[in-house]
Design a protein around this motif. Structure first.
Motif, PDB file in Angstrom:
ATOM      1  N   GLU A 101       0.832  -1.214   0.000  1.00  0.00           N
ATOM      2  CA  GLU A 101       0.000   0.000   0.000  1.00  0.00           C
ATOM      3  C   GLU A 101       0.860   1.254   0.000  1.00  0.00           C
ATOM      4  OE1 GLU A 101      -3.716   2.008   2.482  1.00  0.00           O
ATOM      5  OE2 GLU A 101      -2.942   0.025   3.050  1.00  0.00           O
ATOM      6  N   ARG A 102       1.962   1.237   0.751  1.00  0.00           N
ATOM      7  CA  ARG A 102       2.850   2.401   0.783  1.00  0.00           C
ATOM      8  C   ARG A 102       3.459   2.669  -0.589  1.00  0.00           C
ATOM      9  NH1 ARG A 102       8.220   2.138   1.712  1.00  0.00           N
ATOM     10  NH2 ARG A 102       8.033   0.110   2.761  1.00  0.00           N
ATOM     11  N   LYS A 103       3.785   1.597  -1.312  1.00  0.00           N
ATOM     12  CA  LYS A 103       4.422   1.756  -2.616  1.00  0.00           C
ATOM     13  C   LYS A 103       3.436   2.116  -3.719  1.00  0.00           C
ATOM     14  CE  LYS A 103       8.752   0.345  -1.753  1.00  0.00           C
ATOM     15  NZ  LYS A 103       9.991   1.082  -2.139  1.00  0.00           N
ATOM     16  N   THR A 104       2.199   1.639  -3.619  1.00  0.00           N
ATOM     17  CA  THR A 104       1.273   1.717  -4.749  1.00  0.00           C
ATOM     18  C   THR A 104      -0.023   2.477  -4.469  1.00  0.00           C
ATOM     19  OG1 THR A 104       0.061  -0.307  -4.187  1.00  0.00           O
ATOM     20  CG2 THR A 104       2.098  -0.565  -5.455  1.00  0.00           C
ATOM     21  N   ASP A 105      -0.301   2.779  -3.201  1.00  0.00           N
ATOM     22  CA  ASP A 105      -1.589   3.371  -2.815  1.00  0.00           C
ATOM     23  C   ASP A 105      -2.763   2.449  -3.147  1.00  0.00           C
ATOM     24  OD1 ASP A 105      -0.595   5.742  -1.705  1.00  0.00           O
ATOM     25  OD2 ASP A 105      -0.459   6.670  -3.681  1.00  0.00           O
ATOM     26  N   SER A 106      -2.537   1.159  -3.183  1.00  0.00           N
ATOM     27  CA  SER A 106      -3.597   0.189  -3.429  1.00  0.00           C
ATOM     28  C   SER A 106      -3.454  -0.973  -2.452  1.00  0.00           C
ATOM     29  CB  SER A 106      -3.563  -0.321  -4.873  1.00  0.00           C
ATOM     30  OG  SER A 106      -2.341  -0.989  -5.137  1.00  0.00           O
ATOM     31  N   GLU A 107      -4.562  -1.674  -2.225  1.00  0.00           N
ATOM     32  CA  GLU A 107      -4.565  -2.764  -1.267  1.00  0.00           C
ATOM     33  C   GLU A 107      -3.958  -4.033  -1.862  1.00  0.00           C
ATOM     34  OE1 GLU A 107      -8.469  -3.408   0.225  1.00  0.00           O
ATOM     35  OE2 GLU A 107      -8.615  -1.447   1.189  1.00  0.00           O
ATOM     36  N   LEU A 108      -3.404  -4.857  -0.994  1.00  0.00           N
ATOM     37  CA  LEU A 108      -2.892  -6.165  -1.381  1.00  0.00           C
ATOM     38  C   LEU A 108      -3.912  -7.211  -0.949  1.00  0.00           C
ATOM     39  CD1 LEU A 108      -0.498  -7.916  -2.453  1.00  0.00           C
ATOM     40  CD2 LEU A 108       0.286  -8.051  -0.075  1.00  0.00           C
ATOM     41  N   SER A 109      -4.411  -7.976  -1.899  1.00  0.00           N
ATOM     42  CA  SER A 109      -5.420  -8.983  -1.561  1.00  0.00           C
ATOM     43  C   SER A 109      -4.778 -10.175  -0.860  1.00  0.00           C
ATOM     44  CB  SER A 109      -6.134  -9.462  -2.830  1.00  0.00           C
ATOM     45  OG  SER A 109      -5.260 -10.250  -3.627  1.00  0.00           O
ATOM     46  N   ARG A 110      -5.590 -10.872  -0.092  1.00  0.00           N
ATOM     47  CA  ARG A 110      -5.123 -12.103   0.556  1.00  0.00           C
ATOM     48  C   ARG A 110      -4.685 -13.131  -0.492  1.00  0.00           C
ATOM     49  NH1 ARG A 110      -4.101 -12.972   6.122  1.00  0.00           N
ATOM     50  NH2 ARG A 110      -5.391 -11.494   7.309  1.00  0.00           N
ATOM     51  N   ALA A 111      -5.453 -13.212  -1.579  1.00  0.00           N
ATOM     52  CA  ALA A 111      -5.119 -14.176  -2.628  1.00  0.00           C
ATOM     53  C   ALA A 111      -3.738 -13.892  -3.214  1.00  0.00           C
ATOM     54  CB  ALA A 111      -6.171 -14.150  -3.726  1.00  0.00           C
ATOM     55  N   ALA A 112      -3.409 -12.610  -3.391  1.00  0.00           N
ATOM     56  CA  ALA A 112      -2.090 -12.251  -3.923  1.00  0.00           C
ATOM     57  C   ALA A 112      -0.999 -12.617  -2.932  1.00  0.00           C
ATOM     58  CB  ALA A 112      -2.043 -10.767  -4.242  1.00  0.00           C
ATOM     59  N   PHE A 113      -1.243 -12.376  -1.651  1.00  0.00           N
ATOM     60  CA  PHE A 113      -0.231 -12.694  -0.648  1.00  0.00           C
ATOM     61  C   PHE A 113      -0.003 -14.193  -0.544  1.00  0.00           C
ATOM     62  CE2 PHE A 113       0.852 -13.858   3.746  1.00  0.00           C
ATOM     63  CZ  PHE A 113       2.117 -13.270   3.825  1.00  0.00           C
ATOM     64  N   GLU A 114      -1.052 -14.974  -0.707  1.00  0.00           N
ATOM     65  CA  GLU A 114      -0.918 -16.426  -0.578  1.00  0.00           C
ATOM     66  C   GLU A 114       0.004 -17.020  -1.637  1.00  0.00           C
ATOM     67  OE1 GLU A 114      -4.927 -17.804  -0.601  1.00  0.00           O
ATOM     68  OE2 GLU A 114      -5.328 -17.132   1.455  1.00  0.00           O
ATOM     69  N   ARG A 115       0.160 -16.334  -2.752  1.00  0.00           N
ATOM     70  CA  ARG A 115       1.084 -16.806  -3.805  1.00  0.00           C
ATOM     71  C   ARG A 115       2.397 -16.031  -3.804  1.00  0.00           C
ATOM     72  NH1 ARG A 115      -0.412 -19.875  -8.127  1.00  0.00           N
ATOM     73  NH2 ARG A 115       0.691 -18.587  -9.650  1.00  0.00           N
ATOM     74  N   ALA A 116       2.574 -15.133  -2.836  1.00  0.00           N
ATOM     75  CA  ALA A 116       3.760 -14.275  -2.838  1.00  0.00           C
ATOM     76  C   ALA A 116       5.051 -15.078  -2.713  1.00  0.00           C
ATOM     77  CB  ALA A 116       3.664 -13.242  -1.717  1.00  0.00           C
ATOM     78  N   HIS A 117       5.021 -16.186  -1.962  1.00  0.00           N
ATOM     79  CA  HIS A 117       6.242 -16.983  -1.818  1.00  0.00           C
ATOM     80  C   HIS A 117       6.655 -17.592  -3.160  1.00  0.00           C
ATOM     81  CE1 HIS A 117       3.080 -20.014  -1.553  1.00  0.00           C
ATOM     82  NE2 HIS A 117       3.977 -20.946  -1.763  1.00  0.00           N
ATOM     83  N   LEU A 118       5.664 -17.998  -3.968  1.00  0.00           N
ATOM     84  CA  LEU A 118       5.967 -18.506  -5.306  1.00  0.00           C
ATOM     85  C   LEU A 118       6.524 -17.398  -6.194  1.00  0.00           C
ATOM     86  CD1 LEU A 118       2.863 -20.747  -6.110  1.00  0.00           C
ATOM     87  CD2 LEU A 118       5.236 -21.520  -5.928  1.00  0.00           C
ATOM     88  N   VAL A 119       5.882 -16.247  -6.122  1.00  0.00           N
ATOM     89  CA  VAL A 119       6.313 -15.103  -6.929  1.00  0.00           C
ATOM     90  C   VAL A 119       7.743 -14.727  -6.581  1.00  0.00           C
ATOM     91  CG1 VAL A 119       5.843 -12.690  -7.491  1.00  0.00           C
ATOM     92  CG2 VAL A 119       3.939 -14.271  -7.122  1.00  0.00           C
ATOM     93  N   ASN A 120       8.043 -14.694  -5.290  1.00  0.00           N
ATOM     94  CA  ASN A 120       9.394 -14.341  -4.843  1.00  0.00           C
ATOM     95  C   ASN A 120      10.418 -15.377  -5.280  1.00  0.00           C
ATOM     96  OD1 ASN A 120      11.412 -14.549  -2.076  1.00  0.00           O
ATOM     97  ND2 ASN A 120      11.231 -12.610  -3.147  1.00  0.00           N
ATOM     98  N   ALA A 121      10.038 -16.667  -5.218  1.00  0.00           N
ATOM     99  CA  ALA A 121      10.960 -17.726  -5.623  1.00  0.00           C
ATOM    100  C   ALA A 121      11.314 -17.611  -7.106  1.00  0.00           C
ATOM    101  CB  ALA A 121      10.355 -19.092  -5.330  1.00  0.00           C
TER     102      ALA A 121
END
Length: 247
Positions: A101-121
């Motif tokens: 939110e600080r970087k984009t002024d938009s919310e991060l969904s739970r669904a997006a966070f749940e795949r964040a470890h894959l995205v980061n990998a």
């Protein structure tokens, strides 16, 4: 050995990979991560399509390819915008959401966070292994079906009608798709691979394998992120997608 064209989807802790050659379906593999996927195919893969984001924004969201795909998959929840790069490195939702939110002024969904470890990998892998960057491309299964059929799927992938709709779309694009789906499903024995993942991996492999139409990019002229990775979805069709296109 013939070059492989691989479609791979990450589901429930495993990566399902479907490999084609120009002659047709070749084999299926189930691997534990993007590094293992690369180790298996680095010597003979022409292209590997994955359903995990390639290229991440640092200060804006959604990415350009996600914004473009909203037009073609309107009315579905198929597009889950990726977090910004810094947010993918956070272990807790609240921390990641604050960063996003600080970087984009938009919310991060739970669904997006749940795949964040894959995205980061995937991001860590591609920003470390330069030789993998030309091989890996991002594809969204629902956009692939949309390009094959000329219209978006109307049923959810996890229900019987959704399975039938997607199977019919694959069969109309490639007459050998139904037996291939069966072979892929049989090859997952011993692994808990969801049924929709089997169809999705085949769809991604058929997208990057040479065949009817051309391999195209959405957007057509994709921007690159701070690491030089293009932010795009690939799809295969005779002509570029248009919002009003029908079968």
């Amino acid at each position: 050995m013939s070059d492989y064209y691989v479609g791979s989807v990450a589901r429930d802790g495993v990566w399902l990979a479907v490999a084609y050659t120009e002659a047709g379906y070749d084999h299926t593999a189930v691997v534990g991560g993007v590094g293992e996927l690369w180790t298996r195919y680095e010597d003979d893969a022409e292209r590997i399509a994955i359903d995990v984001p390639v290229g991440l924004e640092s200060t804006t969201a959604p990415r350009a390819n996600e914004r473009a795909a909203f037009e073609y998959l309107a009315g579905t929840d198929a597009i889950v915008p990726a977090p910004v790069r810094e947010a993918t490195r956070k272990q807790r939702y609240r921390t990641a959401a604050r960063v996003h939110e600080r970087k984009t002024d938009s919310e991060l969904s739970r669904a997006a966070f749940e795949r964040a470890h894959l995205v980061n990998a995937v991001d860590d892998f591609l920003t470390t292994i330069d030789e993998a960057q030309p091989i890996f491309v991002e594809a969204h299964p629902e956009l692939c079906y949309r390009a094959f059929a000329g219209e978006a799927m109307t049923e959810q992938p996890g229900v019987a009608a959704g399975y039938a709709e997607r199977m019919r779309t694959l069969a109309e694009f490639d007459r050998d798709a139904p037996p291939t789906v069966q072979s892929v499903a049989e090859a997952t024995a011993g692994h808990r691979v969801p049924i929709p993942a089997v169809l999705d991996a085949v769809a991604l492999a058929l997208t990057v394998r040479p065949g009817p139409g051309e391999l195209r990019s959405l957007p057509a002229d994709p921007p690159r992120d701070a690491e030089g990775l293009p932010m795009r979805y690939v799809y295969r069709s005779d002509a570029p997608l248009s919002v009003g296109e029908q079968r």
